[in-house]
Design a protein around this motif. Structure first.
Motif, mmCIF file in Angstrom:
data_model
loop_
_atom_site.group_PDB
_atom_site.id
_atom_site.type_symbol
_atom_site.label_atom_id
_atom_site.label_comp_id
_atom_site.label_asym_id
_atom_site.label_seq_id
_atom_site.Cartn_x
_atom_site.Cartn_y
_atom_site.Cartn_z
ATOM 1 N N ILE A 304 0.848 -1.205 0.000
ATOM 2 C CA ILE A 304 0.000 0.000 0.000
ATOM 3 C C ILE A 304 0.881 1.252 0.000
ATOM 4 N N ALA A 305 1.970 1.191 0.773
ATOM 5 C CA ALA A 305 2.903 2.323 0.805
ATOM 6 C C ALA A 305 3.624 2.471 -0.534
ATOM 7 N N ARG A 306 4.053 1.350 -1.111
ATOM 8 C CA ARG A 306 4.754 1.436 -2.410
ATOM 9 C C ARG A 306 3.827 1.965 -3.498
ATOM 10 N N LEU A 307 2.532 1.641 -3.388
ATOM 11 C CA LEU A 307 1.562 2.117 -4.376
ATOM 12 C C LEU A 307 1.123 3.553 -4.104
ATOM 13 N N LYS A 308 1.536 4.076 -2.949
ATOM 14 C CA LYS A 308 1.203 5.454 -2.544
ATOM 15 C C LYS A 308 -0.302 5.704 -2.578
ATOM 16 N N LEU A 309 -1.085 4.758 -2.094
ATOM 17 C CA LEU A 309 -2.539 4.911 -2.095
ATOM 18 C C LEU A 309 -2.936 6.020 -1.115
ATOM 19 N N PRO A 310 -3.881 6.884 -1.510
ATOM 20 C CA PRO A 310 -4.248 8.016 -0.656
ATOM 21 C C PRO A 310 -5.226 7.632 0.453
ATOM 22 N N VAL A 311 -4.797 6.751 1.324
ATOM 23 C CA VAL A 311 -5.645 6.212 2.386
ATOM 24 C C VAL A 311 -4.763 6.067 3.634
ATOM 25 N N ASN A 312 -5.347 6.229 4.811
ATOM 26 C CA ASN A 312 -4.596 5.948 6.043
ATOM 27 C C ASN A 312 -4.803 4.492 6.447
ATOM 28 N N VAL A 313 -3.712 3.796 6.683
ATOM 29 C CA VAL A 313 -3.788 2.378 7.026
ATOM 30 C C VAL A 313 -2.869 2.102 8.209
ATOM 31 N N MET A 314 -3.360 1.231 9.090
ATOM 32 C CA MET A 314 -2.564 0.789 10.239
ATOM 33 C C MET A 314 -2.505 -0.730 10.170
ATOM 34 N N VAL A 494 -8.134 -1.704 -0.054
ATOM 35 C CA VAL A 494 -7.672 -0.351 0.292
ATOM 36 C C VAL A 494 -7.641 0.526 -0.962
ATOM 37 N N ALA A 495 -7.216 -0.054 -2.087
ATOM 38 C CA ALA A 495 -7.207 0.714 -3.346
ATOM 39 C C ALA A 495 -8.629 1.163 -3.704
ATOM 40 N N GLY A 496 -9.612 0.318 -3.402
ATOM 41 C CA GLY A 496 -11.007 0.662 -3.673
ATOM 42 C C GLY A 496 -11.458 1.871 -2.861
ATOM 43 N N ARG A 497 -10.881 2.044 -1.695
ATOM 44 C CA ARG A 497 -11.225 3.195 -0.850
ATOM 45 C C ARG A 497 -10.553 4.475 -1.312
ATOM 46 N N ALA A 498 -9.581 4.310 -2.204
ATOM 47 C CA ALA A 498 -8.847 5.488 -2.682
ATOM 48 C C ALA A 498 -9.623 6.208 -3.766
ATOM 49 N N LYS A 499 -10.632 5.536 -4.314
ATOM 50 C CA LYS A 499 -11.316 6.117 -5.480
ATOM 51 C C LYS A 499 -12.318 7.197 -5.083
#
Ligand code: BES
Ligand code: MN
Ligand code: ZN
Length: 499
Positions: A304-314, A494-499
């Motif tokens: 998720i970090a490498r993809l730089k997705l615009p979401v906060n994840v823990m 998580v990518a789905g939440r970035a949209k």
């Protein structure tokens, strides 16, 4: 191994193998296939004319290049009937092809997308990268004899995608597929490593190393700090072990300070003996993989970090061994989780839910608005679903729909199991808020009901991966040993939440 995408003609790419995709019923060759036919002295035309190659699914023929050509060999690959062609079958086929090419001596590969009209170039790029990176995975680092190690390997893969617009899409897909597959192989590495070489301490070090590589915040909560935080449920599992427990927390903040946070919580039992409720000896070695959930969430947040997705994840990974000893937790003991709930430990082998209780309580106390937990939790889920689908429990239909979509995108199958309140009766305790086992009936469901007590009203999904974290055979993208599943489902979610 890297995957690159180019435009132009397959025949222009210098490679050991040129792969052309052939559909059933192909009579006349054009484009890259026609050029490959010339390079093989007309062998492809002759094979098709004599039905020596028909293009049925996964059919492979290896032909030498006789004339001038930039490849040493041409690979004919059967696509199968158009109406049965899906992204999933293509991914599986690419996994199988990757090992065929390795067995055939390995080297570099160029694949033409001509003939693959049913699949968008972006998905083609993604699935080729996944097929090759996942399909070629090996865990052989502990073989010291050369004879036991690979003699050949597949090097770089070039996808020949056609027009410029298609190239850009295929490149995006290949990049995403590469990042997710490398993360999945990272998770496989942790799961395949024997428990003496993948202790909680080593897992914490691997998480810190990953965090430094991809830019994540990493905190390791040591035993003393976990005691201050009153993580009595998690710590009770570690009582019998000489290995210090490590509660791993990783943060990725791609969604900004005001964004909501998705928590991925993974069970991290680096070895599960069962504790005082000890397991039988047969197959106990498989319990080195009881930290697969932790490996999957750590790998996923890295991707998720490498993809730089615009979401906060823990990512939260409570890690410990579950061992019997004079200091181990005993059946009947009562422990308290960090949110104050009390638990009667009936069976010390039902330890996964004990560490998840504090994992989820910690995630909620630290701002999670959605919680997904991943755990090799119950043998019962294997009885229910076998090795095809993992079990999923969810207290929120919208979240469930998101998970379904993510699983479809990843090609990882799941099946929803129920959370009716009646099942909670089975884990009522006469001495505490709940007990940690509910007897033989509905074993996966009572485990989920236990965990639900800690998720409360927070949208939550629980993934019981006990039967799909390892596989016995090489097939498609899966390689014997730890599968690293369902890491790509989490990343797609998580990518789905970035949209
Ligand atoms: N780690 C096991 C579950 C498991 C079993 C994973 C087989 C992979 C393969 C878990 O901690 C466990 O022991 N569960 C018990 C629960 C029971 C004591 C209620 C089980 O499933 O038998
Ligand atoms: Mn257990
Ligand atoms: Zn376990």
């Amino acid at each position: 191994m890297t995957t690159t995408v180019t435009s132009g003609a397959l025949s222009e790419v210098e490679a050991d193998f040129h792969v052309v995709l052939i559909s059933p019923g192909t009579a006349r060759l054009s484009g890259d296939a026609a050029a490959a036919d010339r390079a093989t002295g007309g062998a492809i035309t002759r094979m098709l004319a004599n039905a020596l190659f028909t293009g049925k699914a996964a059919e492979v023929a290896i032909l030498p290049v006789t004339g001038r050509g930039k490849a040493k060999r041409v690979i004919l690959f059967g696509l199968g009937a158009a109406e049965k062609r899906t992204v999933d079958t293509f991914r599986t086929q690419m996994g199988n092809l990757s090992r065929r090419l390795r067995d055939a001596g390995g080297g570099s590969v160029a694949i033409s997308l001509e003939g693959l009209e049913e699949i968008e170039p972006e998905q083609a790029g993604e699935t080729i990268a996944e097929g090759f990176i996942l399909g070629l995975y090996r865990f052989d680092k502990h073989h010291t004899k050369a004879a036991d190690r690979p003699t050949s390997s597949v090097g770089d893969v070039t996808v020949v995608a056609g027009a410029a617009r298609r190239v850009a899409a295929a490149r995006r897909g290949a990049e995403r597929g590469t990042i997710m597959s490398e993360a999945q192989n990272f998770a496989r590495d942790l799961g395949n490593e024997p428990a003496n070489l993948m202790t909680p301490t080593i897992m914490a070090a691997r998480a810190q190393q990953l965090a430094a590589e991809v830019g994540l915040d990493c905190t390791i909560i040591e035993r003393a700090e976990a005691e201050r935080l009153k993580m009595g449920s998690y710590l009770s599992v570690s009582n019998g072990s000489v290995q210090p427990p490590k509660f791993i927390v990783l943060h990725y903040r791609g969604g900004g300070p005001r964004g909501r946070t998705v928590a991925l919580v993974g069970k991290g039992i680096t070895f599960d003996t069962g504790g005082i409720s000890i397991k039988p000896a047969a197959d106990m070695d498989a319990m080195k993989g009881d930290m697969s959930g932790a490996a999957v969430v750590i790998g996923a947040i890295g991707a998720i970090a490498r993809l730089k997705l615009p979401v906060n994840v823990m990512a939260v990974a409570p890690c410990t061994e579950n061992m019997p000893s004079g200091s181990a937790t005993k059946p009947g003991d009562v422990v308290y989780a960090m949110d104050g709930q009390s638990i009667e430990v009936i069976n010390t082998d039902a330890e996964g839910r004990l560490v998840l209780a504090d994992g989820i309580a910690y995630a909620k106390a630290n701002g999670a608005s959605t919680v997904i937990d991943v755990a090799t939790l119950t043998g019962a889920v294997r009885v229910a679903l076998g090795t095809v689908r993992f079990g999923i429990f969810c207290n929120n239909d919208r979240l469930m729909a998101e998970m379904e979509r993510a699983g479809e995108a990843a090609g990882e199958k799941m099946w929803r199991l129920p959370l009716d309140d009646e099942y909670a009766e089975l884990i009522k305790s006469p001495v505490a808020d709940m007990k940690n086992t509910g007897g033989a009936p509905a074993g996966s469901i009572t485990a989920a009901k236990f965990i639900q007590n800690f998720a409360g009203d927070t949208p939550w999904a629980h993934l019981d991966i006990a039967a799909i974290d390892t596989t016995a055979t090489d097939a498609g993208v899966n390689v014997k040993g730890n599968t690293g599943r369902p890491l790509r489902t989490l990343v797609h979610f998580v990518a789905g939440r970035a949209k």
